[in-house]
Scaffold this motif. Structure first.
Motif, short mmCIF file in Angstrom:
data_model
loop_
_atom_site.label_atom_id
_atom_site.label_comp_id
_atom_site.label_asym_id
_atom_site.label_seq_id
_atom_site.Cartn_x
_atom_site.Cartn_y
_atom_site.Cartn_z
N SER A 133 -2.80 -16.81 -29.70
CA SER A 133 -3.59 -17.59 -28.74
C SER A 133 -2.73 -18.54 -27.93
N ASP A 134 -1.61 -18.96 -28.51
CA ASP A 134 -0.81 -20.01 -27.89
C ASP A 134 0.67 -19.67 -27.99
N PRO A 135 1.14 -18.67 -27.21
CA PRO A 135 2.55 -18.29 -27.30
C PRO A 135 3.46 -19.42 -26.84
N THR A 136 4.65 -19.50 -27.42
CA THR A 136 5.61 -20.51 -27.01
C THR A 136 6.93 -19.84 -26.66
N ASP A 137 7.59 -20.36 -25.64
CA ASP A 137 8.89 -19.81 -25.27
C ASP A 137 10.04 -20.63 -25.85
N GLU A 138 9.71 -21.56 -26.75
CA GLU A 138 10.76 -22.32 -27.46
C GLU A 138 11.25 -21.48 -28.63
N SER A 139 12.55 -21.36 -28.76
CA SER A 139 13.21 -20.53 -29.79
C SER A 139 12.49 -19.19 -29.99
N PRO A 140 12.45 -18.37 -28.92
CA PRO A 140 11.70 -17.11 -28.98
C PRO A 140 12.38 -16.02 -29.81
N ALA A 141 11.56 -15.11 -30.30
CA ALA A 141 12.04 -13.93 -31.01
C ALA A 141 12.26 -12.80 -30.00
N ASN A 142 11.42 -12.76 -28.96
CA ASN A 142 11.54 -11.76 -27.91
C ASN A 142 11.90 -12.51 -26.62
N LEU A 143 13.19 -12.50 -26.29
CA LEU A 143 13.69 -13.27 -25.15
C LEU A 143 13.07 -12.81 -23.83
N ASP A 144 12.90 -11.49 -23.68
CA ASP A 144 12.32 -10.97 -22.43
C ASP A 144 10.88 -11.43 -22.24
N ALA A 145 10.10 -11.38 -23.33
CA ALA A 145 8.70 -11.83 -23.25
C ALA A 145 8.65 -13.33 -22.95
N ALA A 146 9.54 -14.09 -23.56
CA ALA A 146 9.55 -15.55 -23.33
C ALA A 146 9.91 -15.86 -21.88
N LYS A 147 10.91 -15.14 -21.35
CA LYS A 147 11.33 -15.35 -19.95
C LYS A 147 10.17 -14.99 -19.01
N GLU A 148 9.49 -13.89 -19.28
CA GLU A 148 8.33 -13.52 -18.44
C GLU A 148 7.21 -14.54 -18.54
N LEU A 149 6.93 -14.99 -19.74
CA LEU A 149 5.87 -16.00 -19.93
C LEU A 149 6.16 -17.22 -19.06
N ARG A 150 7.42 -17.61 -19.03
CA ARG A 150 7.84 -18.80 -18.29
C ARG A 150 7.96 -18.54 -16.78
N ASP A 151 8.58 -17.41 -16.39
CA ASP A 151 8.97 -17.21 -14.99
C ASP A 151 8.13 -16.21 -14.20
N ASP A 152 7.42 -15.32 -14.90
CA ASP A 152 6.68 -14.26 -14.21
C ASP A 152 5.41 -13.93 -14.99
N TYR A 153 4.50 -14.90 -14.97
CA TYR A 153 3.30 -14.79 -15.80
C TYR A 153 2.47 -13.55 -15.48
N ALA A 154 2.43 -13.14 -14.22
CA ALA A 154 1.63 -11.98 -13.82
C ALA A 154 2.15 -10.72 -14.53
N THR A 155 3.46 -10.55 -14.60
CA THR A 155 4.05 -9.39 -15.28
C THR A 155 3.81 -9.49 -16.78
N TYR A 156 3.97 -10.68 -17.34
CA TYR A 156 3.71 -10.90 -18.77
C TYR A 156 2.27 -10.48 -19.11
N LYS A 157 1.34 -10.93 -18.27
CA LYS A 157 -0.08 -10.64 -18.47
C LYS A 157 -0.35 -9.12 -18.44
N LYS A 158 0.29 -8.42 -17.50
CA LYS A 158 0.13 -6.97 -17.39
C LYS A 158 0.64 -6.25 -18.63
N LYS A 159 1.80 -6.70 -19.14
CA LYS A 159 2.38 -6.06 -20.33
C LYS A 159 1.49 -6.29 -21.55
N VAL A 160 0.94 -7.48 -21.68
CA VAL A 160 0.02 -7.76 -22.79
C VAL A 160 -1.22 -6.89 -22.65
N ALA A 161 -1.75 -6.77 -21.43
CA ALA A 161 -2.95 -5.94 -21.20
C ALA A 161 -2.68 -4.48 -21.60
#
Length: 171
Positions: A133-161
């Protein structure tokens, strides 16, 4: 299987299984992967409402050490999931599943955030649902997902969908 030869870990896990069967939780189900092995559980999480994961069905494994509850179990998603706190191989990275005590390599995570023997299957899975429910980009396990969450939310959202859709196809 009961009697004095049964370990403390096995006794606790049998009790937790009984409690979960008696009072099933709302957003997940849990049971043994194999009735002869109390240390390996199958978990099925329903994506939490009002999150990007809503409607998804995510399967995971929870593997307990024989030293449970003194040591934490390991949790791994079997269903592919795009999340900053889940390694690309499915391993869950969440503070409460980290070994107890201080970690000099991770100063922002205090000992109180880490494993504690009071945790049960239910509190672990609820914490993982909260993490979804509440992903965090602090000390991430998946660096690509964290970068997308922070910098490209639309792409992150599509991948989750896509993960949610695939979870319903049984992929």
């Amino acid at each position: 299987m009961s009697g004095p030869s049964q370990s403390r870990a096995a006794l606790l896990l049998h009790q937790q299984l009984k409690d979960l069967v008696k009072k099933p939780p709302e957003f997940f189900s849990a049971g043994l992967s194999d009735d002869s092995n109390i240390y390996e559980w199958d978990i099925c999480i329903t994506g939490p409402p009002d999150t990007l994961y809503e409607g998804g069905i995510f399967n995971a494994k929870l593997k307990f050490p024989e030293s449970y509850p003194d040591r934490p179990p390991k949790m791994k998603f079997i269903t592919p999931i795009w999340h900053p706190n889940v390694y690309p191989n499915g391993d869950v990275c969440i503070s409460i599943l980290h070994e107890p005590g201080e970690d000099a390599t991770n100063p922002q995570e205090s000992a109180s955030m880490r494993w504690n023997p009071i945790h049960t299957v239910e509190t672990i899975v609820i914490s993982v649902i909260s993490m979804l429910s509440d992903p965090t980009d602090e000390s991430p396990a998946n660096l690509d997902a964290a970068k997308e969450l922070r910098d490209d939310y639309a792409t992150y959202k599509k991948k989750v969908a896509r993960c949610v859709a695939r979870s319903l196809d049984g992929e």
